[in-house]
Design a protein around this motif. Sequence first.
Motif: not given
Length: 370
Positions: A220-226, A305-315, A330-333
């Motif tokens: 997981p990776q937390k993302g915040q925007l304003i 909360t985003r999902a990141y894979s080990t190589d930053f690529s979607p699967f 794994g879609l990330g940003a």
Amino acid sequence: MNEKVAIIGGGIVGASAAYYLSSLPGGSQISVTLYDDGAGQATKAAAGIISPWLSKRRNQRWYQLAKDGATTLMTLARQANLATDIYHQTGTIITRTNEKDLHDLYVLAQERQADAPDMGDVELLSAKEVQQRMPLLTNPQPGIFVSGGARIDGGALVTELLAQAQRVNLTVKHERVNLDGDGNLQFPTGKQHFDHVIIAAGPWLNDLLKPLGIKAAVRPQKGQLIELSVPDYSTQENMPALMPEGERDFIPLGYGKLIVGATHDDEAGFNLTATPEATQDLLNSAKQFADYLTADNVTKVKVGTRAYSTDFSPFFGRLKSHPQLLVASGLGASGLTTGPLIGRLLAGTLIYGGTPDWSNYEKPLSDYLS
């Protein structure tokens, strides 16, 4: 008899899959149920920029997926008749402060145009010309304008896609579900079998696959925007979105609203609490280009909360061990760019069958699941 499909996760992939299961030829003969409790969903909190063409990422599979994803969104916007407050092709401006870097970016843009006509027109802009197109800015930088770029409201897009699918063959249930060891959906009242299950649960994929003895390489990776209140220029609804070098994205929404973000916090995990530190970071970034902004301009803070894979690529794809299950993560940003295409591909394989070759978009699924 109609086939029964379950979708776990109502974010960008799940909502897109539901939409295409209702709109692709043959999909209306399928009964679809989507489960999502809404907690932490990245898409609900997301607003973003669709402009992948000038990315310097070396991963060619990702670039192909993102490029075709941008095209998919253009088509989807017309097909679903999306309002401009959901998806608006305003163009994007990508800035560079170094003259050589700017020239190199312009050369790259011209090269990419040959293989990506949906980029539209490409223009080299001085700082003054950037400010003319974005009068919100007080400290503009020179950049490249790409007319095919767009801004998108992730939460509004998901809401609209689900609403359209519900008019055809979709039922939405706001609850959390689990799987048993055979891939059936598990409820407190017992289990339920579906012919197919799409698991589009982002970073929660590991929890769902645990009963099957499968581990996914996602974190997981937390993302915040304003969101900020800004002067309401008459041209603001059609202002380009700004992708400044080394800073946060700057997305005018029209009607005196501006989105800035998002942060990338690898340490917070699934924590959804907005932090003053992240808000200040985003505000400081915005002030680099609009120095009149203060904390008083901040009207809203969103966290996902985003999902990141080990190589930053979607699967994404079908599990060999449990063929009725399809996964995506794994879609990330880049989720708002790549998610609708992934959802369409998954929906298509459920409707039409076969074993499609997606190797131009991703590595083998076995690289991410063990």
